[in-house]
Every structure is written in C-alpha cells, then in structure tokens.
Design an enzyme around this catalytic site. Structure first.
Site, PDB file in Angstrom:
ATOM      1  N   ASP A   1      55.407 -36.243  44.358  1.00  0.00           N
ATOM      2  CA  ASP A   1      54.002 -36.621  44.433  1.00  0.00           C
ATOM      3  C   ASP A   1      53.922 -38.148  44.384  1.00  0.00           C
ATOM      4  O   ASP A   1      54.887 -38.824  44.008  1.00  0.00           O
ATOM      5  CB  ASP A   1      53.250 -35.982  43.259  1.00  0.00           C
ATOM      6  CG  ASP A   1      51.753 -36.201  43.352  1.00  0.00           C
ATOM      7  OD1 ASP A   1      51.205 -36.104  44.468  1.00  0.00           O
ATOM      8  OD2 ASP A   1      51.125 -36.480  42.318  1.00  0.00           O
TER       9      ASP A   1
ATOM     10  N   ASP B   1      50.557 -40.357  43.508  1.00  0.00           N
ATOM     11  CA  ASP B   1      49.731 -40.875  42.417  1.00  0.00           C
ATOM     12  C   ASP B   1      50.116 -40.210  41.102  1.00  0.00           C
ATOM     13  O   ASP B   1      50.166 -38.979  40.999  1.00  0.00           O
ATOM     14  CB  ASP B   1      48.248 -40.638  42.710  1.00  0.00           C
ATOM     15  CG  ASP B   1      47.767 -41.466  43.893  1.00  0.00           C
ATOM     16  OD1 ASP B   1      47.776 -42.699  43.790  1.00  0.00           O
ATOM     17  OD2 ASP B   1      47.416 -40.870  44.927  1.00  0.00           O
TER      18      ASP B   1
END
Length: 269
Positions: free
Chosen positions: A13, A15
C-alpha cells in the site's frame, strides 16, 4: 529451523506505509531500494483513484521515493480493467478525477451522459451535487453502478474528507442500488495486481497499514500479509479483528532486511 517460504514478489500500500500525505515514512526509500537491489517484482497499490500513475510517481519523487509508473497500480486502473473485461468498448458516466477518466479512456471507454452502460464513482476533492444527481437518475434509468473503492473517508491536512464510500452510500440511499466496489478489500484488486506482474499468491506478500482493507484483501487472495503500525490500524486494534496478519511490525523500515532474507535461494540476489 525451517526457512520461511521464499518471496518472489511484493505488493505494498502507499499511504500509511510509504508516505503520510507528502512526507516519506522513514525506511520507505530503503525498502524500495532493497526490492530493486534483489530484483524482486513489486507494485505499489492505492485505493485512491484521483491520480494517474504519472501523477503519483511525481508525488512520490517529491517525497524522495522513486517508483516507476509501471509499478503503480490504482483502483482506477483496476476498475478500467474490470470494465474492459466485462463489457469491452462500453460507455460510462464518471464522477471522479483524471486518474479514473484517463484509465477508462485508455481501455477504449466512451464518457457520456446519454444512456451509459455504467455509472462509475471515484474519488474527487470537489464532489458536485449536480453530478451526483445525474448519477442517481442514470442508475434509476438502468445504468449499472460501479465504485472504485469503499473507503468512506480520507485524510487531509485540514482533517477528514468524505471519500467514495460516503458518496456511494448517498447514491444508494436515493436509488436503492448498491455499487460493486473494485478496490480493496475486494480481492479482485489483489488478483489484478498479481496478474499485472505475473506473480503467484503463494510467493507474494502484501504490506499494508489497514487490517480492514489491506490485510483482509491479501488474506482472501491467498497472500501472506504484513501490517505496519504507521497508518490507520493502531496497535490496540489489531487483536480486535477475527483474522490476523502474518506479521505485525512497527514500520516499513522493519521490512527492509526481510527482502533479502526471504528471497528465493536459487533466484537472483
């Protein structure tokens, strides 16, 4: 002691794992450098559909993190791929930004307000009441309802922002129709990412900061998962979930040595 199964490919991922807003998380650049050094295939994933991979590359570069465009996989790209598989050359009314419209154009979709095959809802910082009203009427008229991701809120420097899931709930309340969500936690997002880099679930790890999106979608797609505690899921919340990550670490910095330790012994170093 039995050596853990080797890892050929990594999904991560963005953020909360690599960056907070515009600031790199310590260890993020080193993690990506380790992937390149050991020649591991990887993708950076994001549910955010606002930006194109080129935009996101520029954003990451400004934070000191170098990720090639082709190594970025967004919910907008996954949505475009899904629609191209389902109804090639179709049409859509889009509520969203350039990341989504560009992805749809690139697979041959036509953007229209006249009898579209789909209403596609994505992220935007400027949701228009007029556009939402148009989406409601088109869905009532028979358009199929797709949303890039179910996230109900997102962060900003000023505080919480409503996100795709919140606006989808508004449209669903008005129409009685639920959208099909493409992004995490739908394992479809993971499988499309695996296909993108020709990876296999048994030799791939998903790194994320949310138990309810990253970890669950990795788990359901058959991947091993690593939760970092620099994002949404806090340490006291981990045990509240009925499923667990394969590993829980403080931050992406703790994963850097694992890239080399878990590489296949007969593969490139």
């Amino acid at each position: 002691m039995t050596r853990p199964r080797p890892v050929d490919c990594w999904l991560t991922d963005m953020d909360g794992v690599l960056v907070h807003e515009e600031t790199a998380i310590p260890g993020a650049a080193e993690f990506l450098s380790a992937l390149v050094e050991h020649r591991r295939r990887f993708l950076v994933l994001t549910n955010n559909s606002i930006f194109t991979p080129r935009d996101l590359r520029a954003r990451l570069l400004a934070s000191g993190i170098d990720v090639p465009e082709e190594s970025i996989w967004t919910s907008a790209l996954a949505t475009a791929q899904f629609l191209d598989d389902q109804r090639p050359g179709g049409s859509a009314f889009v509520v969203g930004e350039s990341g989504l419209t560009t992805a749809l154009y690139e697979v041959g979709y036509t953007m229209t307000e006249r009898d579209p095959d789909y209403v596609v809802l994505g992220e935007t910082r400027t949701y228009s009441f007029e556009a939402i009203t148009k989406a409601i009427r088109l869905i009532e008229g028979g358009a199929r309802f797709i949303a890039t991701n179910p996230d109900v809120s997102g962060p900003s420097k000023l505080g919480t922002l409503p996100a795709t899931g919140s606006v989808a709930a508004l449209i669903s309340a008005a129409t009685g129709r639920q959208p099909y969500y493409i992004g995490k936690p739908n394992p479809l997002m993971m499988r499309s990412a695996l296909n993108r880099i020709d990876a296999h679930s048994e030799s791939t790890v998903m790194v994320g900061d949310r138990m309810d999106t990253d970890v669950i979608s990795g788990l359901e797609a058959g991947l091993r998962t690593i939760l970092v505690l620099t994002g949404s899921t806090r340490p006291h919340q981990v045990e509240q979930f009925p499923y667990q990550a394969t590993r829980v670490v403080d931050s992406v910095a703790d994963i850097v040595p694992l890239v080399g330790e878990l590489r296949p012994l007969d593969g490139p170093s």
